[in-house]
Design an enzyme around this catalytic site. Structure first.
Site, PDB file in Angstrom:
ATOM      1  CD  GLN A  73      69.981  25.332  39.383  1.00 56.22           C
ATOM      2  OE1 GLN A  73      68.758  25.250  39.422  1.00 56.22           O
ATOM      3  NE2 GLN A  73      70.750  24.367  38.900  1.00 56.22           N
ATOM      4  CB  THR A  79      68.549  17.401  39.322  1.00 57.10           C
ATOM      5  OG1 THR A  79      69.304  16.293  38.801  1.00 57.10           O
ATOM      6  CG2 THR A  79      67.296  17.597  38.466  1.00 57.10           C
ATOM      7  CG  ASP A 102      58.204  20.171  37.779  1.00 59.45           C
ATOM      8  OD1 ASP A 102      58.688  19.505  38.717  1.00 59.45           O
ATOM      9  OD2 ASP A 102      58.628  20.096  36.607  1.00 59.45           O
ATOM     10  N   GLY A 137      64.827   8.187  33.869  1.00 60.00           N
ATOM     11  CA  GLY A 137      65.994   7.448  34.308  1.00 60.00           C
ATOM     12  C   GLY A 137      65.585   6.093  34.853  1.00 60.00           C
ATOM     13  NE  ARG A 330      28.648  41.942  46.939  1.00 67.06           N
ATOM     14  CZ  ARG A 330      28.554  43.266  46.801  1.00 67.06           C
ATOM     15  NH1 ARG A 330      27.386  43.809  46.479  1.00 67.06           N
ATOM     16  NH2 ARG A 330      29.603  44.042  46.996  1.00 67.06           N
ATOM     17  CG  HIS A 360      10.500  37.037  43.749  1.00 63.23           C
ATOM     18  ND1 HIS A 360       9.679  35.937  43.810  1.00 63.23           N
ATOM     19  CD2 HIS A 360       9.725  38.080  44.147  1.00 63.23           C
ATOM     20  CE1 HIS A 360       8.468  36.302  44.197  1.00 63.23           C
ATOM     21  NE2 HIS A 360       8.472  37.587  44.406  1.00 63.23           N
ATOM     22  CG  ASN A 383      24.035  49.834  50.862  1.00 59.43           C
ATOM     23  OD1 ASN A 383      23.668  50.086  49.720  1.00 59.43           O
ATOM     24  ND2 ASN A 383      25.004  48.971  51.116  1.00 59.43           N
ATOM     25  CE1 TYR A 384      29.618  54.723  48.916  1.00 53.97           C
ATOM     26  CE2 TYR A 384      28.930  54.478  46.621  1.00 53.97           C
ATOM     27  CZ  TYR A 384      29.885  54.845  47.553  1.00 53.97           C
ATOM     28  OH  TYR A 384      31.101  55.322  47.132  1.00 53.97           O
TER      29      TYR A 384
END
Length: 454
Positions: A73, A79, A102, A137, A330, A360, A383-384
């Protein structure tokens, strides 16, 4: 006869004061228009026409992968003009259901009632009675039958007193709808092509006009500014909380929970305040969720306990397991049956076996941990290496002392004991004791440093 849904979503939403198209503003982490699209699918739509205008690139980026017919449009002329842009995609024998991008809280059950109320080749409109109908309306009736809809700006004093209003949602026969759209005029107070004018045309043509109403007026409320958006958010959350309680959850305070996805709960679930649930979440029977917990795309099994302020994301918590407070699971993390992680423990792509615990201050990443394992405070799986991730394997009944670093790749055999403060760089055999810390030294008469005089 196909159900063809037309969703009007072309407006900019100036009062939102945003570069984002109005219909993309979220309710419960989902755009308003996506809520409407999902509801259209729920009622069995055979085709969906999305009438768009402002922010086309953003709309298509967000919604482009779905089965939608995109209808432009270019000018927002009302409308009626908006629906007319979709005429080429409407077959004569279609039932056309007109929705608004909406108005996100409309329920499938309400739309099903509207479609059921429609007579063959008739027009059905969704109305609602409001104590204060200002701005809407009005439904004009004669002898109880609907004869037209008059917009607020065009209404006379008598018509302004009517409290039955038009929601804009309607179901119409395709052939007649296209004919009526071609007859619309912009000769009115707003200079627009009103979709509502087709109601008077239907009456003129002898087409049966029926009505239906939603269970609650909030279903048909729209959001033109951020205040109204927030009000719809609260209404959505109240409805979602009610659904949870009816399914078996006890909510400490139904006004203080945010549900931003699809959640399934078992019986006798206890959820404390300020819990946030996102994505697809499954909660089993007799689960306790503490205050401030965030659950994202996760599975929580029977009798589990998630203590306050923990975050569980794309992870699994087994039967009788517990996490927290202040724990973080995670993506790819899993607690097996009766496993436990305590405060400030983080797991990622790791499995903690049956009955194992990390009480802990630990990081467990890219690891597989067996049953009956104790992870001491301060333990880290290293681990990295700056380029690649490596696995740590800890077999059953291992005792890991506090402040231990496990430099992956490494395997710890069953029953092994790792002394506190150790840095483990090589595999450990079953039942071994490994201690790698530096030998303790005693220096007598050591002078402690003193502050330098300035």
């Amino acid at each position: 006869m196909a159900l063809n849904v037309v969703i009007l979503a072309a407006g900019k939403g100036t009062r939102m004061r945003s570069d984002l198209p109005k219909v993309l503003h979220p309710i419960a982490h989902k755009s308003m228009v996506q809520h409407v699209i999902d509801t259209a699918y729920q009622v069995g739509s055979d085709a969906i026409q999305l009438v768009y205008g402002y922010g086309a690139d953003k709309l298509q980026a967000r919604l482009g992968e779905q089965q939608l017919n995109w209808v432009l449009q270019a000018e927002q002329l009302g409308t009626g003009h908006a629906v007319a842009q979709a005429s080429a995609n409407i077959a004569d024998d279609d039932t056309v259901l007109i929705l608004y991008g909406d108005v996100p809280l409309i329920q499938a059950s309400t739309l099903e009632a509207l479609l059921a109320a429609r007579e063959e080749n008739g027009l059905a409109i969704l109305t609602v009675n409001l104590p204060n109908p200002t701005g809407y309306g009005r439904i004009v009736r004669e002898g109880g039958s609907v004869v037209g809809i008059i917009e607020q700006k065009d209404a006379n004093t008598e018509q302004l007193a009517i409290n039955e209003i038009n929601t804009g949602i309607m179901a119409a026969p395709g052939k007649q709808l296209k004919a009526w759209l071609g007859q619309l005029s912009s000769d009115n107070a707003q200079g627009e092509y009103y979709l509502t004018d087709i109601v008077a045309m239907a009456h003129r043509d002898g087409v049966a006009i029926t009505t239906a109403q939603p269970e609650s007026a909030v279903e048909v409320e729209g959001a033109n500014n951020r205040v109204q958006l927030a009000q719809l958010e609260r209404a959505y959350q109240a409805r979602a909380a009610e659904k949870l309680m009816l399914e078996g959850a006890n909510l400490r305070d139904p006004a203080r929970i945010d549900i931003r996805g699809d959640v399934t709960v078992g019986m006798d679930v206890m959820i404390d305040v300020n819990v946030v649930i996102e994505g697809k979440v499954t909660i089993g029977n007799n689960v306790t969720i503490g205050a401030g917990v965030i659950l994202i795309d996760c599975d929580i099994s029977d009798n589990a306990v998630i203590k306050p302020y923990s975050i569980i994301e794309s992870a699994k918590v087994g039967v009788d397991a517990s996490a927290g407070p202040f724990a973080r699971l995670r993506p790819g993390a899993e607690l097996k049956e009766d496993a436990h992680i305590g405060n400030f423990v983080e797991m990622k792509k790791a499995v903690l076996g049956k009955g194992s615990k990390a009480g802990h201050l630990a990081y467990i990443g890219d690891a597989t941990i067996g049953s009956g394992v104790n992870i001491g405070a301060g333990t880290i799986t290293c681990n990295y290496d700056g380029a690649n991730k490596f696995q740590t394997i800890i077999e059953d009944n291992v005792f890991v002392g506090s402040d231990t670093q496990l430099v992956a790749p490494v395997t710890i055999g069953k029953g092994a004991t790792l002394g506190a403060g150790s840095t483990i760089t090589k595999d450990v055999a079953e039942n071994e004791l490994v201690i790698t810390r530096v030998k303790q030294r005693h220096l007598t008469g050591w002078p402690r440093p003193v502050k330098l005089k300035k």
